[in-house]
Design an enzyme around this catalytic site. Structure first.
Site, mmCIF file in Angstrom:
data_model
loop_
_atom_site.group_PDB
_atom_site.id
_atom_site.type_symbol
_atom_site.label_atom_id
_atom_site.label_comp_id
_atom_site.label_asym_id
_atom_site.label_seq_id
_atom_site.Cartn_x
_atom_site.Cartn_y
_atom_site.Cartn_z
ATOM 1 N N VAL A 208 0.879 -1.193 0.000
ATOM 2 C CA VAL A 208 0.000 0.000 0.000
ATOM 3 C C VAL A 208 0.903 1.226 0.000
ATOM 4 O O VAL A 208 1.696 1.402 0.921
ATOM 5 C CB VAL A 208 -0.867 0.035 1.297
ATOM 6 C CG1 VAL A 208 -1.785 1.256 1.274
ATOM 7 C CG2 VAL A 208 -1.658 -1.237 1.488
ATOM 8 N N HIS A 209 0.841 2.041 -1.049
ATOM 9 C CA HIS A 209 1.733 3.196 -1.044
ATOM 10 C C HIS A 209 1.203 4.407 -1.809
ATOM 11 O O HIS A 209 1.697 5.507 -1.674
ATOM 12 C CB HIS A 209 3.080 2.830 -1.687
ATOM 13 C CG HIS A 209 3.035 2.851 -3.177
ATOM 14 N ND1 HIS A 209 2.350 1.925 -3.906
ATOM 15 C CD2 HIS A 209 3.566 3.718 -4.074
ATOM 16 C CE1 HIS A 209 2.471 2.205 -5.187
ATOM 17 N NE2 HIS A 209 3.197 3.282 -5.327
ATOM 18 N N ARG A 210 0.197 4.189 -2.644
ATOM 19 C CA ARG A 210 -0.226 5.249 -3.551
ATOM 20 C C ARG A 210 -0.822 6.418 -2.771
ATOM 21 O O ARG A 210 -1.566 6.219 -1.808
ATOM 22 C CB ARG A 210 -1.280 4.662 -4.498
ATOM 23 C CG ARG A 210 -1.460 5.403 -5.765
ATOM 24 C CD ARG A 210 -2.309 4.580 -6.696
ATOM 25 N NE ARG A 210 -1.497 3.654 -7.442
ATOM 26 C CZ ARG A 210 -0.811 3.984 -8.536
ATOM 27 N NH1 ARG A 210 -0.852 5.212 -9.001
ATOM 28 N NH2 ARG A 210 -0.090 3.096 -9.155
ATOM 29 N N ARG A 243 6.263 6.019 2.983
ATOM 30 C CA ARG A 243 5.191 7.027 3.034
ATOM 31 C C ARG A 243 4.002 6.499 3.846
ATOM 32 O O ARG A 243 3.413 7.213 4.649
ATOM 33 C CB ARG A 243 4.734 7.361 1.616
ATOM 34 C CG ARG A 243 3.618 8.404 1.611
ATOM 35 C CD ARG A 243 2.810 8.354 0.336
ATOM 36 N NE ARG A 243 3.572 8.843 -0.787
ATOM 37 C CZ ARG A 243 3.415 8.422 -2.047
ATOM 38 N NH1 ARG A 243 2.541 7.500 -2.325
ATOM 39 N NH2 ARG A 243 4.143 8.916 -3.012
#
Ligand code: UDP
Length: 366
Positions: A208-210, A243
């Site tokens: 999960v990073h977007r 992030r």
């Protein structure tokens, strides 16, 4: 006389894509490549490891630019890249994908009248709220050579009035890399799975990073809640992007390693391929990871409302789920176990990088 290409990379997926193309460019005697790393990703596990594992040469220039808002980061890149391009005066600038580094490289070059090549041209989510979509659209429209991975990407460009000799359907360079890594990953499988304490087909791999997920607290928390719930049925390995970790920390959301949810630092590429190949299901909001799940024959749940890689959905390998409802996310993940899609080869034959180098060699020497 040889022609000079400046390649601009900066983010993890660009290092992976560039590794394939750089190798093919190196084999062309008349082309010289100079690699610029903007610094967008800089941790060893987000950058250095990919140079080592994928045989990408060390960057010739490292700009050390990261952090800040989109305008801030892109602006600093533009300033530095313009100065570098003026100094080096290359014959072409090559950019990859859809990040701020892509946009800055393309724009700096185009404004100086230097031809631009865009690898992964023509992808569209048709969601202009995504920073990646804006980066892609603008990059495509200032590019001279557009290397499209799929027929749909070519159609997207044509619909926007971008067509003709500059557009080439070459296939997906990530497929080239996936094929090259498959055998190596098999050799490393037992070791990687044992180290993480999981077995083939009996765990979920999640990333999960977007920005679309991480910058929306409701969405990020729904995804984390759903993963925690699924993990009570089947273990989950979650290599967490910096992030995402930072956002969770600022939301005060503890990452609780319980009920089988294993949160680890980002992994190197080879380890990632092992996990993608061995997982029962891949859960992700990443563009690259969706495709790699397919390349390695693993069903995928994409935590988004739309995808650029629509072929994966059409072939039944990828299920989209809006990252808002905990129940829907959980059901999509558990319902994808053992559900394989149809055969298909929408991403070329594994020779995209070679094709790009061939085209550049031809157009730059003519
Ligand atoms: N990747 C990796 N280690 C990880 C997570 C991802 O090597 O811990 C690789 C993954 O295999 C894929 C690429 O990074 O090749 C995808 O990058 P990312 O998800 O950051 O960006 P996107 O593809 O969405 O642009």
């Amino acid at each position: 006389m040889s022609k000079n290409i400046i390649t601009v990379v900066g983010a993890r997926p660009q290092l992976i894509k560039a590794s394939a193309v750089s190798r093919s460019l190196e084999a062309k005697e008349s082309l010289q490549e100079y690699l610029v790393h903007t610094g967008q990703h800089f941790d060893d596990n987000m950058s250095g490891v990919f140079f080592r594992e994928l045989g990408l040469s060390a960057p010739d220039a490292f700009l050390g630019i990261h952090g800040g808002g989109h305008g801030d980061m892109t602006g600093r890149m533009l300033i530095e890249l313009e100065a570098l391009l003026l100094k080096k005066n290359p014959d072409l600038v090559l950019v990859y994908g859809d990040t701020n580094s892509t946009l800055a490289g393309a724009l700096a070059a185009a404004k100086l009248g230097i031809p631009v090549g865009h690898v992964e041209a023509g992808l569209r989510s048709f969601n202009r709220q995504m920073p990646e979509e804006l980066n892609r659209v603008i990059t495509d429209h200032v590019s001279d050579f557009l290397f499209a991975p799929t027929t749909i990407a070519v159609e997207n460009l044509s619909r926007e009035g971008v067509s003709g000799k500059g557009v080439s359907l070459v296939g997906d360079v990530m497929y080239d890399v996936a094929l090259a890594m498959a055998a190596k990953a098999e050799g490393k499988k037992t070791e990687v799975l044992a180290e993480l304490g999981v077995e083939r087909d009996s765990f979920i791999l999640a990333t999960v990073h977007r920005a679309g997920t991480t910058d929306n607290p409701d969405s990020l928390l729904a995804v984390m809640d759903a993963l925690e719930q699924v993990a009570s049925d089947i273990p989950i390995i979650l290599p967490l992007h910096p992030r995402t970790r930072a956002r969770l920390t600022s939301l005060g959301r503890m990452i609780i390693e319980r009920k089988g949810l294993r949160v680890i630092d980002p992994v190197g590429y080879l380890e990632m391929v092992v996990l993608e190949r061995a997982a029962a299901v891949v859960v992700t909001d990443s563009g690259g990871v969706q495709k790699e799940a397919f390349f390695h024959g693993t069903p995928c749940v994409t935590l988004r409302n739309e995808t650029e890689w629509v072929e994966l959905v059409d072939l039944g390998w990828n299920r989209l789920v809006s990252p808002v409802s905990v129940d829907k996310i959980r059901e999509a993940i558990l319902g994808s176990i053992g559900v394989h899609g149809r055969e298909g080869r929408p991403y070329g034959d594994g020779a995209a990088a070679e094709e790009i180098a061939k085209i550049l060699d031809r157009v730059m020497s003519s």
